[in-house]
Scaffold this motif. Structure first.
Motif, short mmCIF file in Angstrom:
data_model
loop_
_atom_site.label_atom_id
_atom_site.label_comp_id
_atom_site.label_asym_id
_atom_site.label_seq_id
_atom_site.Cartn_x
_atom_site.Cartn_y
_atom_site.Cartn_z
N VAL A 64 0.88 -1.15 0.00
CA VAL A 64 0.00 0.00 0.00
C VAL A 64 0.93 1.22 0.00
CG1 VAL A 64 -1.74 1.25 1.32
CG2 VAL A 64 -1.75 -1.25 1.31
N THR A 65 0.69 2.18 -0.90
CA THR A 65 1.60 3.32 -1.01
C THR A 65 0.86 4.65 -1.00
OG1 THR A 65 1.55 3.43 -3.43
CG2 THR A 65 3.18 1.93 -2.43
N TRP A 66 1.60 5.70 -0.66
CA TRP A 66 1.07 7.06 -0.71
C TRP A 66 0.70 7.42 -2.15
CZ3 TRP A 66 0.38 8.41 4.06
CH2 TRP A 66 1.34 8.19 5.03
N GLU A 67 1.60 7.07 -3.07
CA GLU A 67 1.46 7.49 -4.45
C GLU A 67 0.13 7.05 -5.05
OE1 GLU A 67 5.40 7.72 -3.02
OE2 GLU A 67 4.22 5.88 -3.22
N GLU A 68 -0.25 5.81 -4.81
CA GLU A 68 -1.49 5.32 -5.41
C GLU A 68 -2.71 6.06 -4.88
OE1 GLU A 68 -3.29 1.52 -3.67
OE2 GLU A 68 -1.19 1.33 -3.11
N LYS A 69 -2.62 6.54 -3.65
CA LYS A 69 -3.76 7.21 -3.04
C LYS A 69 -3.78 8.72 -3.30
CE LYS A 69 -4.19 4.01 0.81
NZ LYS A 69 -4.16 3.89 2.28
N LEU A 70 -2.60 9.32 -3.39
CA LEU A 70 -2.53 10.78 -3.35
C LEU A 70 -2.02 11.45 -4.61
CD1 LEU A 70 -1.01 11.05 0.25
CD2 LEU A 70 -3.41 11.20 -0.43
N HIS A 71 -1.54 10.70 -5.58
CA HIS A 71 -0.88 11.32 -6.74
C HIS A 71 -1.78 12.34 -7.44
CE1 HIS A 71 -3.16 8.27 -8.93
NE2 HIS A 71 -2.92 8.96 -10.03
N LYS A 72 -3.06 12.11 -7.53
CA LYS A 72 -3.93 13.04 -8.25
C LYS A 72 -4.22 14.32 -7.46
CE LYS A 72 -8.13 10.58 -6.91
NZ LYS A 72 -9.24 9.77 -7.40
N TYR A 73 -3.87 14.35 -6.17
CA TYR A 73 -4.11 15.52 -5.35
C TYR A 73 -2.86 16.37 -5.12
CZ TYR A 73 -8.30 12.87 -4.36
OH TYR A 73 -9.44 12.13 -4.49
N GLU A 74 -1.71 15.81 -5.37
CA GLU A 74 -0.45 16.52 -5.10
C GLU A 74 -0.04 17.32 -6.31
OE1 GLU A 74 2.11 13.40 -3.68
OE2 GLU A 74 1.30 13.62 -1.66
N THR A 75 0.42 18.52 -6.05
CA THR A 75 0.90 19.39 -7.12
C THR A 75 2.41 19.51 -7.03
OG1 THR A 75 0.59 21.35 -5.74
CG2 THR A 75 -1.24 20.72 -7.18
N GLU A 76 2.99 19.84 -8.12
CA GLU A 76 4.46 19.97 -8.15
C GLU A 76 4.90 21.35 -7.80
OE1 GLU A 76 6.30 18.25 -11.57
OE2 GLU A 76 4.62 16.89 -11.79
#
Length: 98
Positions: A86-98
């Motif tokens: 289970v990873t952060w990326e799979e859950k949060l990638h669409k909400y994080e901005t660069e």
């Protein structure tokens, strides 16, 4: 095989003292354990091996008692997967901005 999980912990200390300094000690214990974690407004989420994170949960509770809590109400949520991490990326990638 051990897989990476997420464990969310919310600790509500019961004490004559204000709860925030006690909660700070729980977060310090999590930080000192060296696990990957994110603090939120209502809970802290840790990522790592299940058994290792359960040890950190116990250390966080002990830190709260050492800081003056008379009682604790602890809520845990676990996200585990049978085959894989289970990873952060799979859950949060669409909400994080660069």
């Amino acid at each position: 095989m051990n897989h990476q999980v997420h464990v969310a912990i919310q600790i509500v200390p019961i004490s004559k003292e204000h709860p925030y300094p006690i909660i700070d000690k729980a977060i310090e214990a999590i930080d000192e354990a060296g696990v990957v974690y994110r603090v939120g407004a209502m809970e802290t989420v840790m990522q790592g091996d299940y058994d290792a994170l359960m040890t950190v949960v116990k250390k966080a509770q002990e830190a709260c008692f050492a800081a003056g809590a008379d009682e604790l109400v602890v809520t845990l949520k676990v996200h585990a997967r049978k085959n894989g991490d289970v990873t952060w990326e799979e859950k949060l990638h669409k909400y994080e901005t660069e």
